[in-house]
Scaffold this motif. Structure first.
Motif, PDB file in Angstrom:
ATOM      1  N   PRO A  20     -75.185  46.581 -25.559  1.00 55.90           N
ATOM      2  CA  PRO A  20     -73.973  46.122 -24.775  1.00 55.90           C
ATOM      3  C   PRO A  20     -74.443  45.256 -23.544  1.00 55.90           C
ATOM      4  O   PRO A  20     -73.748  44.434 -23.251  1.00 55.90           O
ATOM      5  N   GLY A  23     -77.361  42.202 -39.287  1.00 51.82           N
ATOM      6  CA  GLY A  23     -75.928  42.898 -39.647  1.00 51.82           C
ATOM      7  C   GLY A  23     -75.546  43.940 -40.946  1.00 51.82           C
ATOM      8  O   GLY A  23     -74.825  44.197 -41.107  1.00 51.82           O
ATOM      9  N   GLN A  33     -74.128  41.512 -24.270  1.00 53.23           N
ATOM     10  CA  GLN A  33     -72.921  40.760 -24.406  1.00 53.23           C
ATOM     11  C   GLN A  33     -72.467  39.926 -23.677  1.00 53.23           C
ATOM     12  O   GLN A  33     -71.945  38.688 -23.670  1.00 53.23           O
ATOM     13  N   HIS A  68     -74.610  43.754 -30.341  1.00 53.81           N
ATOM     14  CA  HIS A  68     -73.744  44.936 -30.962  1.00 53.81           C
ATOM     15  C   HIS A  68     -74.556  46.320 -30.503  1.00 53.81           C
ATOM     16  O   HIS A  68     -73.885  47.045 -30.237  1.00 53.81           O
ATOM     17  N   THR A 113     -75.926  37.995 -32.196  1.00 54.15           N
ATOM     18  CA  THR A 113     -74.811  39.175 -32.501  1.00 54.15           C
ATOM     19  C   THR A 113     -75.228  40.335 -32.983  1.00 54.15           C
ATOM     20  O   THR A 113     -74.565  41.451 -32.376  1.00 54.15           O
ATOM     21  N   ALA A 114     -75.982  40.734 -33.694  1.00 55.19           N
ATOM     22  CA  ALA A 114     -76.362  42.050 -34.304  1.00 55.19           C
ATOM     23  C   ALA A 114     -76.739  42.798 -33.122  1.00 55.19           C
ATOM     24  O   ALA A 114     -76.803  43.883 -32.618  1.00 55.19           O
TER      25      ALA A 114
END
Length: 452
Positions: A296, A73, A299, A293, A289-290
């Motif tokens: 895609p 992040g 996700q 991002h 999470t990173a």
């Protein structure tokens, strides 16, 4: 006097190097080992420039990137890269693929710059520097005084895909030059040296190495014995798949070899407490999470993958944390005769050096190898899931026979570390080898839906 004779060992260029950095800014992102392919290079600066010998410059450059979050992040300030640049008025035509360009003006005006690792003369002179301890500006050439490296060994540059660059000398030694440089001692020097002192025969010991003291202290390269007539595990696995041969005996022996290395590492370095699973699960979730991002396609599977990390936070702590390989897979092991050897202890180059040198659960290495069996099985169509399953079982059985504990009985730990590894693979493939992305994505779907 040659046109490069005015260059002297120095820790930084004496005047602006914009003409050279302009060429490098175009060339660097095209290199296999460049880590920032998904991030635009917003600036490039020379941190250190040293003349190793006439016509060859050792250069450390800093590549600044745009504001795309990195895993974890954070927005990276940039990366430092090591270059060996040949500088000539008229390079040999044989160096065509290594050419970077002609410098239009400045200190190197009119000279052609190229990647000197492709130049046999430069590679031979580099070995001569390593054979004799000494300094050149901020560079430090050091060696094991008990080892004598012969002169005149013929060099060849390895062309396999790597995050670094390697030169083989006379099929007797291999020099790995790290491309992305971080402050501190590189594990690929630290760990093999420590294991050699432990008497562990499964890891080639360092013979000579190169360090720098500017702009920070760092390891730049390591020379080790080259295991001639050895085959890497990846090649052996693909050969077995192509011929329809069983690979379980080799996988079992590889599991025992992995346990041998882990036991030696536990003796050579301090042992930590049993894994702090809550903190580890939080770090894995943050990386997921990173990665989602940045990629895609990941996700839709995030909710299912999070369950693996949530389960980790409440499961058995497992074996104590210790130094591990950090990036174990079939390409990091060699088989010579009937023995398996483990190489490349650098860890995952994209992760901070402090993290790569810290203690981790040995399950992390085991998960990396299990994922590698899956990678191999998917190289031929139709996919051979049963082949991968048998190899996984044999590998874990071999590890258990030597280590005294069975990875298969640590299901929550193993699932979480495999999931974390698959997430890393998705991010890596998306950045470097998009055609390979379906391989880890298949594992992501399996781990998110079935959790096995």
């Amino acid at each position: 006097m040659t046109k490069t004779a005015f260059l002297r060992p120095r820790s930084a260029p004496a005047e602006p190097m914009e003409p050279l950095t302009g060429l490098l800014r175009e060339w660097l992102p095209l290199q296999r080992w460049f880590a920032g392919k998904d991030r635009p290079v917003t600036d490039l600066g020379v941190l250190s420039m040293t003349e190793l010998f006439p016509g060859c410059l050792h250069v450390l450059v800093h590549a600044a990137h745009g504001g795309v979050p990195a895993p974890g992040g954070t927005t990276p300030a940039g990366d430092c890269y090591q270059l060996l640049l040949g500088v000539r008025e008229h390079p040999s035509p044989r160096l065509g693929k290594a050419l970077i360009g002609r410098v239009p003006d400045g200190r190197l005006a009119g000279l052609t710059v190229y990647d000197a690792l492709h130049d046999p003369r430069a590679a031979q002179l580099l070995l001569e520097r390593l054979r004799r301890p000494g300094t050149a500006g901020p560079l430090r050439f050091e060696c094991d005084a008990s080892q004598q490296v012969p002169a005149g060994l013929v060099p060849r540059l390895m062309t396999a895909e790597q995050s670094n660059s390697s030169l083989v000398y006379g099929d007797e030694y291999i020099l790995k030059l790290f491309r992305r440089i971080q402050p501190g001692v590189n594990p690929d020097l630290e760990v093999p040296g420590a294991l050699a002192r432990q008497g562990c025969h499964r890891v080639p010991a360092p013979v000579a190495w190169l360090r720098t003291t500017h702009p920070f202290k760092a390891t730049l390269g390591v020379l080790q014995p080259y295991l001639r007539n050895a085959s890497d595990g990846w090649t052996l696995a693909l050969d077995a798949l192509a011929s329809g041969d069983d690979f379980t005996a080799q996988a079992h022996a590889l599991g025992r070899a992995t346990a041998d290395v882990h036991l030696a590492l536990a003796s050579a370095f301090p042992i930590g407490a049993p894994g702090e699973n809550g903190r580890t699960a939080a770090a894995m979730t943050e990386r997921l999470t990173a990665a989602a991002h940045a990629v895609p396609a990941l996700q839709p599977f995030v909710p299912g993958l999070r369950t693996a990390f949530a389960a980790l936070a409440t499961c058995d702590a497992g074996p104590p944390a210790q130094r591990v390989h950090g990036d174990l897979h079939l390409g990091q092991v060699l088989r010579a005769g009937r023995e398996w050897f483990v190489i490349d202890f650098e860890g995952e180059p994209s992760r901070p050096l402090s993290e790569r040198r810290s203690a981790h659960s040995p399950v992390r290495d085991i998960a990396g190898m299990l994922r590698s069996f899956d990678y191999a099985a998917r190289q031929r169509r139709p996919w051979r899931p049963e082949w991968a399953r048998r190899c996984r079982e044999a590998y874990c059985a071999g590890y258990a026979a030597r280590a005294g504990w069975d990875p298969r009985k640590k299901h929550g730990l193993l699932r979480a570390y495999e999931t974390d590894r698959a997430v890393y693979e998705v991010l890596y493939e998306a950045r470097h080898r998009p055609d390979w992305l379906p391989v880890p994505m298949a594992a992501i779907e399996r781990l998110a839906v079935r959790g096995d």
